[in-house]
Design an enzyme around this catalytic site. Structure first.
Site, PDB file in Angstrom:
ATOM      1  CB  SER A  72      -1.112  47.261 -29.023  1.00 26.23           C
ATOM      2  OG  SER A  72      -1.589  46.930 -27.732  1.00 26.23           O
ATOM      3  CB  VAL A  73       1.508  42.841 -26.376  1.00 24.60           C
ATOM      4  CG1 VAL A  73       2.949  42.971 -26.826  1.00 24.60           C
ATOM      5  CG2 VAL A  73       1.241  43.677 -25.129  1.00 24.60           C
ATOM      6  CB  SER A 151       7.416  40.753 -11.055  1.00 18.36           C
ATOM      7  OG  SER A 151       7.705  41.646 -10.011  1.00 18.36           O
ATOM      8  CE1 TYR A 164       4.702  44.665 -13.335  1.00 17.79           C
ATOM      9  CE2 TYR A 164       5.487  43.977 -11.173  1.00 17.79           C
ATOM     10  CZ  TYR A 164       5.724  44.244 -12.506  1.00 17.79           C
ATOM     11  OH  TYR A 164       7.000  44.095 -13.019  1.00 17.79           O
ATOM     12  N   GLY A 165       0.968  42.092  -9.474  1.00 15.85           N
ATOM     13  CA  GLY A 165       1.317  40.800  -8.895  1.00 15.85           C
ATOM     14  C   GLY A 165       0.459  39.668  -9.432  1.00 15.85           C
ATOM     15  CE  LYS A 168       5.433  41.551 -14.846  1.00 14.11           C
ATOM     16  NZ  LYS A 168       5.869  41.368 -16.257  1.00 14.11           N
ATOM     17  CB  ALA A 196      16.173  45.724 -14.076  1.00 16.05           C
ATOM     18  NE  ARG A 199       9.247  52.930 -20.232  1.00 12.62           N
ATOM     19  CZ  ARG A 199       8.327  53.262 -21.134  1.00 12.62           C
ATOM     20  NH1 ARG A 199       8.078  54.530 -21.388  1.00 12.62           N
ATOM     21  NH2 ARG A 199       7.661  52.338 -21.786  1.00 12.62           N
TER      22      ARG A 199
END
Length: 309
Positions: A72-73, A151, A164-165, A168, A196, A199
């Site tokens: 796990s990172v 992203s 997420y933003g 990123k 891209a 999933r």
């Protein structure tokens, strides 16, 4: 000239599918020995699978060299063990692509703090952990190529992805200081903002667009950014075969006279403050202060020696 990775050792995190898998396969095809890291979790970070081993099997079937790693990172000691294993097997680590990530999309009003924290932990701290684990090796061997995955959400925003933003854009900031620290050791660090069909994004694209934005169409940009002749401190957007550059810029600004250094003074000068005429792309944070001094000198508020005019 063909870009080769012959005899290079590369680690790709989150390489069990999507973009990471595509990077790993092409690195191996071009001669790299590849550590395929993947916890095997679903896109929200839960569960496990043997995704990494499946990619390793693909690489080996094509005549390449690879090893699977299920670490796990988010666990620094596991990243250290992964790097130690790669060095024991192949002698070095030359390339790191920080690709691992998860999604916990919700509007901020409905998002639990734990959803915010986990996404930041995987994307940002995961990249920091993996990078720290390879950093001393790259310094010692005076060679390293590191790629952060940002992203368009981080650069420009997206509804329902505050967690997420935030993670990123933080990775782009991580790059901007790290490249300065790595420069004298021939460690080049770049940021990729891919678009891209994977999933992670399969429910965001119409079917035809999903095909157009296949992960393979991001691979050329990613591999260039970890090649021997790669730039450093670039932010590159890539998707559907289109490659573009993004920049964090700085306008010349306005030197407000002492009597006008008020909120009202900022409001009155706002159109000039935000004018992009003469903007620059700073190479370090120090240039913001330099730009401020330049504006003060141009306005006559200080002399070139720094004294008040």
């Amino acid at each position: 000239m063909t870009i080769s990775f012959q005899d290079r050792v590369a680690i790709v995190t989150g390489a069990g599918g999507g973009l990471g898998r595509a990077y790993a396969l092409e690195l191996a095809r071009r001669g790299a020995k590849v550590v395929v890291n993947d916890l095997g979790a679903s896109r929200d970070g839960t569960g496990t699978s043997d995704a990494a081993q499946q990619v390793v099997d693909e690489i080996k079937a094509a005549g390449g060299m690879a090893m699977a790693d299920g670490s796990s990172v988010t666990e620094y000691d596991q990243m250290q063990a992964m790097v130690a294993r790669a060095k024991s097997e192949w002698g070095s680590v030359d390339i790191l692509i920080n690709n691992a990530g998860i999604l916990r999309d919700k509007t901020f009003a409905k998002m639990e703090p734990s959803d915010f924290e986990l996404v930041v932990q995987v994307h940002l701290m995961g990249a920091a952990n993996a990078t720290k684990a390879v950093w001393e090796t790259m310094r010692e061997q005076a060679y390293g190529r590191i790629l952060m995955t940002a992203s368009s959400t981080g650069l420009y925003g997206n509804f329902g992805q505050t967690n997420y933003g935030a993670a990123k854009l933080a990775l782009a900031g991580f790059t901007k200081s790290l490249y300065l620290e790595g420069a004298k050791y021939n460690i080049r660090v770049n940021t990729l903002a891919p678009t891209a069909g994977t999933r992670m994004t399969e429910d965001l694209f119409p079917p035809e667009a999903f095909k157009l934005f296949a992960p393979e169409n991001v691979v050329p940009a990613a591999l260039f950014l970890v090649s021997e002749d790669a730039p450093s401190n670039a932010i590159v957007a890539a998707g559907a075969g289109v490659v573009a550059a993004a920049y964090v810029t700085l306008t010349p600004g306005v030197a407000l006279p002492e009597g006008e250094r008020t909120p009202e003074g900022v409001a009155a000068a706002w159109s000039q403050i935000t004018s992009r005429e003469g903007e620059i792309v700073p190479n370090s944070g120090a240039e913001q202060g330099a730009m401020a001094l330049k504006a003060l000198q141009a306005s006559g508020l200080v002399t070139p020696s720094g004294t008040r005019g």
